[in-house]
Write a protein that holds these residues in place. Structure first.
Motif, mmCIF file in Angstrom:
data_model
loop_
_atom_site.group_PDB
_atom_site.id
_atom_site.type_symbol
_atom_site.label_atom_id
_atom_site.label_comp_id
_atom_site.label_asym_id
_atom_site.label_seq_id
_atom_site.Cartn_x
_atom_site.Cartn_y
_atom_site.Cartn_z
ATOM 1 N N ALA A 48 68.342 40.708 62.658
ATOM 2 C CA ALA A 48 67.118 40.926 63.434
ATOM 3 C C ALA A 48 66.615 39.608 64.017
ATOM 4 O O ALA A 48 66.171 39.563 65.179
ATOM 5 N N ALA A 49 66.692 38.533 63.246
ATOM 6 C CA ALA A 49 66.294 37.215 63.751
ATOM 7 C C ALA A 49 67.188 36.802 64.919
ATOM 8 O O ALA A 49 66.698 36.259 65.924
ATOM 9 N N ASP A 50 68.496 37.055 64.793
ATOM 10 C CA ASP A 50 69.415 36.750 65.894
ATOM 11 C C ASP A 50 69.057 37.546 67.144
ATOM 12 O O ASP A 50 69.061 37.010 68.257
ATOM 13 N N ALA A 51 68.761 38.820 66.973
ATOM 14 C CA ALA A 51 68.408 39.667 68.122
ATOM 15 C C ALA A 51 67.145 39.140 68.805
ATOM 16 O O ALA A 51 67.083 39.075 70.041
ATOM 17 N N ALA A 52 66.146 38.747 68.021
ATOM 18 C CA ALA A 52 64.915 38.202 68.595
ATOM 19 C C ALA A 52 65.201 36.884 69.310
ATOM 20 O O ALA A 52 64.708 36.643 70.422
ATOM 21 N N SER A 53 66.006 36.033 68.695
ATOM 22 C CA SER A 53 66.355 34.748 69.299
ATOM 23 C C SER A 53 67.115 34.941 70.605
ATOM 24 O O SER A 53 66.850 34.263 71.604
ATOM 25 N N GLU A 54 68.050 35.879 70.608
ATOM 26 C CA GLU A 54 68.816 36.150 71.822
ATOM 27 C C GLU A 54 67.915 36.670 72.943
ATOM 28 O O GLU A 54 68.113 36.338 74.116
ATOM 29 N N ALA A 55 66.903 37.460 72.584
ATOM 30 C CA ALA A 55 65.972 37.975 73.589
ATOM 31 C C ALA A 55 65.109 36.863 74.176
ATOM 32 O O ALA A 55 64.754 36.905 75.353
ATOM 33 N N VAL A 56 64.801 35.851 73.345
ATOM 34 C CA VAL A 56 63.909 34.784 73.796
ATOM 35 C C VAL A 56 64.665 33.628 74.446
ATOM 36 O O VAL A 56 64.303 33.175 75.533
ATOM 37 N N VAL A 96 61.835 36.829 58.857
ATOM 38 C CA VAL A 96 61.831 38.256 59.205
ATOM 39 C C VAL A 96 61.482 39.091 57.971
ATOM 40 O O VAL A 96 60.674 40.020 58.039
ATOM 41 N N THR A 119 68.060 41.229 57.979
ATOM 42 C CA THR A 119 66.963 40.356 58.401
ATOM 43 C C THR A 119 67.470 39.242 59.311
ATOM 44 O O THR A 119 66.817 38.898 60.302
#
Length: 158
Positions: free
Chosen positions: A48-56, A73, A45
């Motif tokens: 996944a939060a890191d991946a979303a943050s990196e995308a944004v 998440v 989880t």
């Protein structure tokens, strides 16, 4: 007289039940983790939060927000999965088989065993210790039982 499917009731009750089931799953995991060897890695989880943050924003979640981001998440996924379950049980009551056990096991297989490794958020199933598989399956069983219990209490048995 049998009522027809109520997709909006199923969706909203499923979301609420998914949030409650996510809390029960988290409480179970806190206790169950005491029985497992220490794992220094981040949970899926949080990854996944890191991946979303990196995308944004181009960076992982900042340190003070890491734990809450991972929990967010967890609860968002639980609500979405619960909403799907709520709608599904409106059309196919047999989806609640085993008082939510079948759905809990299905979510463990889909997420822990397939999606998490495929997305690079965890190890491949063949590289994961048996105790970790059991922990994941048990966690998702708790989720399924509580999900069905709350759903049936609020929306009624189908």
């Amino acid at each position: 007289m049998s009522k027809g499917p109520r997709p909006f009731v199923g969706l909203f009750v499923g979301i609420a039940a998914g949030l409650v089931a996510s809390a029960a799953m988290a409480a179970f995991q806190v206790q169950a983790q005491k029985l497992l060897p220490e794992d220094d890695g981040d949970p899926a989880t949080l990854k996944a939060a890191d991946a979303a943050s990196e995308a944004v924003i181009g960076d992982p979640v900042p340190e003070p927000y890491r734990e809450p981001a991972g929990q967010a998440v967890h609860y968002i996924a639980g609500a979405v999965i619960g909403g799907i379950y709520g709608v599904l049980t409106e059309y196919k009551p047999e989806a609640s088989a085993g008082f939510g056990s079948a759905y809990g096991v299905a979510t463990a297989a889909l997420f822990d065993e397939a999606a998490v490794p495929a997305l690079g958020l965890g190890s491949a199933p063949s590289e994961t210790p048996l105790a970790t598989h059991a922990y994941g399956a048990a966690s998702h069983l708790v989720y399924g039982w509580v999900l069905e219990g709350v759903r049936a209490l609020v929306a009624g048995r189908r």
